[in-house]
Write an enzyme that holds these catalytic residues in place. Structure first.
Site, mmCIF file in Angstrom:
data_model
loop_
_atom_site.group_PDB
_atom_site.id
_atom_site.type_symbol
_atom_site.label_atom_id
_atom_site.label_comp_id
_atom_site.label_asym_id
_atom_site.label_seq_id
_atom_site.Cartn_x
_atom_site.Cartn_y
_atom_site.Cartn_z
ATOM 1 N N TYR A 19 -6.192 33.885 10.154
ATOM 2 C CA TYR A 19 -5.641 32.547 9.951
ATOM 3 C C TYR A 19 -6.414 31.831 8.836
ATOM 4 O O TYR A 19 -5.820 31.238 7.937
ATOM 5 C CB TYR A 19 -5.695 31.736 11.256
ATOM 6 N N GLU A 41 1.626 22.611 16.198
ATOM 7 C CA GLU A 41 0.648 21.516 16.281
ATOM 8 C C GLU A 41 0.942 20.628 17.495
ATOM 9 O O GLU A 41 0.025 20.161 18.172
ATOM 10 C CB GLU A 41 0.648 20.676 15.005
ATOM 11 N N TRP A 49 -6.957 25.389 19.126
ATOM 12 C CA TRP A 49 -6.036 26.053 18.206
ATOM 13 C C TRP A 49 -5.943 27.543 18.508
ATOM 14 O O TRP A 49 -4.891 28.155 18.361
ATOM 15 C CB TRP A 49 -6.452 25.785 16.762
#
Length: 126
Positions: A19, A41, A49
């Protein structure tokens, strides 16, 4: 060969490293990718996350590859199906927010031509 320098938060988890190296901090201009990030999100709120990243594939499958047209049309039956999907974050408020965001996303596209034009207009398209 030079070793790549990464932010400390990337750590050594492969999913975070990928990522960091391939997505984080890179401008995105594709509407479907922007919609994906909007949905993810929203799902991340109150969670880490990494939790979302680990479920990303399941989210992609559950939310029709983040197609805003399809997501905006989800009805109560589809919401119930999503809430039963153990592969995703099963929070009713977050799932219904994704549907509402799909509808709002389409309105923005209609008004501005694309979500990309709308969002990047705030920074002079750079």
């Amino acid at each position: 060969m030079c070793e790549k320098i990464r932010c400390s938060w990337a750590g050594d988890l492969q999913i975070y490293v990928e990522y960091h190296d391939q997505e984080w901090g890179r401008p995105v201009h594709e509407d479907n990718k922007l919609f994906e990030m909007l949905i993810l999100e929203g799902m991340q709120a109150g969670l880490s996350w990494i939790t979302v990243l680990k479920k990303r594939k399941a989210f992609r499958e559950a939310f029709d590859c983040f197609d805003p047209v399809k997501v905006s049309l989800y009805d109560e039956e589809k919401i119930q199906e999503l809430l039963a999907n153990e592969g995703i974050i099963r929070n009713r408020l977050k799932v219904t927010a994704a549907v509402a965001n799909g509808k709002a996303f389409l309105k923005v596209q209609e008004k501005y031509g694309s979500f990309d034009k709308f969002i990047w207009g705030y920074v002079n398209y750079t």
